[in-house]
Design a protein around this motif. Structure first.
Motif, short mmCIF file in Angstrom:
data_model
loop_
_atom_site.label_atom_id
_atom_site.label_comp_id
_atom_site.label_asym_id
_atom_site.label_seq_id
_atom_site.Cartn_x
_atom_site.Cartn_y
_atom_site.Cartn_z
N TYR A 58 0.85 -1.19 0.00
CA TYR A 58 0.00 0.00 0.00
C TYR A 58 0.89 1.24 0.00
O TYR A 58 2.05 1.20 0.40
CB TYR A 58 -0.94 0.01 1.22
N ALA A 59 0.34 2.33 -0.47
CA ALA A 59 1.11 3.59 -0.56
C ALA A 59 1.38 4.15 0.83
O ALA A 59 0.59 3.95 1.76
CB ALA A 59 0.32 4.61 -1.38
N GLN A 61 1.70 7.54 2.81
CA GLN A 61 1.39 8.97 2.77
C GLN A 61 2.14 9.63 3.91
O GLN A 61 1.80 9.41 5.07
CB GLN A 61 -0.12 9.21 2.92
N ASP A 88 4.28 5.36 -3.72
CA ASP A 88 3.33 4.33 -4.13
C ASP A 88 3.71 2.96 -3.59
O ASP A 88 4.86 2.71 -3.25
CB ASP A 88 3.22 4.26 -5.65
N SER A 91 6.92 0.38 -4.72
CA SER A 91 7.68 1.16 -5.69
C SER A 91 8.68 2.05 -4.96
O SER A 91 8.78 2.00 -3.74
CB SER A 91 6.74 2.01 -6.56
N THR A 93 10.85 6.06 -5.19
CA THR A 93 10.92 7.39 -5.76
C THR A 93 12.14 8.10 -5.20
O THR A 93 12.70 7.67 -4.20
CB THR A 93 9.63 8.19 -5.46
#
Length: 154
Positions: A58-59, A61, A88, A91, A93
């Motif tokens: 799950y992302a 936040q 995300d 993933s 970043t």
């Protein structure tokens, strides 16, 4: 009043059990490089390119990040970002974390950077995710080449 208290207690217990089922693995954080964004007589604004990998399904936040950076064992600055960031699910970043440093605080570290082939760094802090804070403490090595610092394999 008792049925309301019982309902509230059941809601809290089920929310806690759902949170435990949604186990969160800490994100993996590594500095990829550092560049000078702005320099003046007293100091500079550095941008740390920080690779963040989210291993969770799950992302994440993130509501804010408090962090400090050490170069060669000396803390050069502390910073706090209160803007929202997201990574995300499953993933990664690269985040640009700004850090304002004064040359007087950085002088000894700069001397070490220019003399040493590799310099150790430490990025330490915590990320605010909802009601929780996720601590992180990452170390690695940076190499000075071509006017900038670049991450080396651990």
């Amino acid at each position: 009043m008792r049925p309301l208290a019982l309902l509230l207690l059941c809601t809290l217990v089920s929310a806690c059990s759902l949170w435990q089922k949604r186990k969160m693995d800490p994100p993996k954080i590594e500095i990829q490089g550092v560049r000078v964004e702005n320099a003046g007589w007293e100091g500079a604004k550095l941008l740390f390119a920080v690779h963040v990998a989210n291993p969770n399904p799950y992302a994440l936040q993130v509501d804010g990040v408090d962090y400090s950076v050490e170069l060669g064992g000396k803390q050069v600055a502390k910073e706090s970002i209160q803007s929202k960031l997201a990574v995300d699910a499953k993933s990664s970043t690269v985040l640009q974390l700004p850090l304002t440093v004064k040359f007087t605080d950085l002088f000894e570290s700069l001397n070490t950077i220019f003399k040493a082939e590799l310099i150790t760094y430490r990025l330490k802090g915590s990320a605010k995710v909802g009601l929780f804070s996720i601590p992180f403490d990452e170390t690695g090595k940076l190499k000075y080449e071509g006017g900038s610092l670049k991450s080396q394999e651990k």
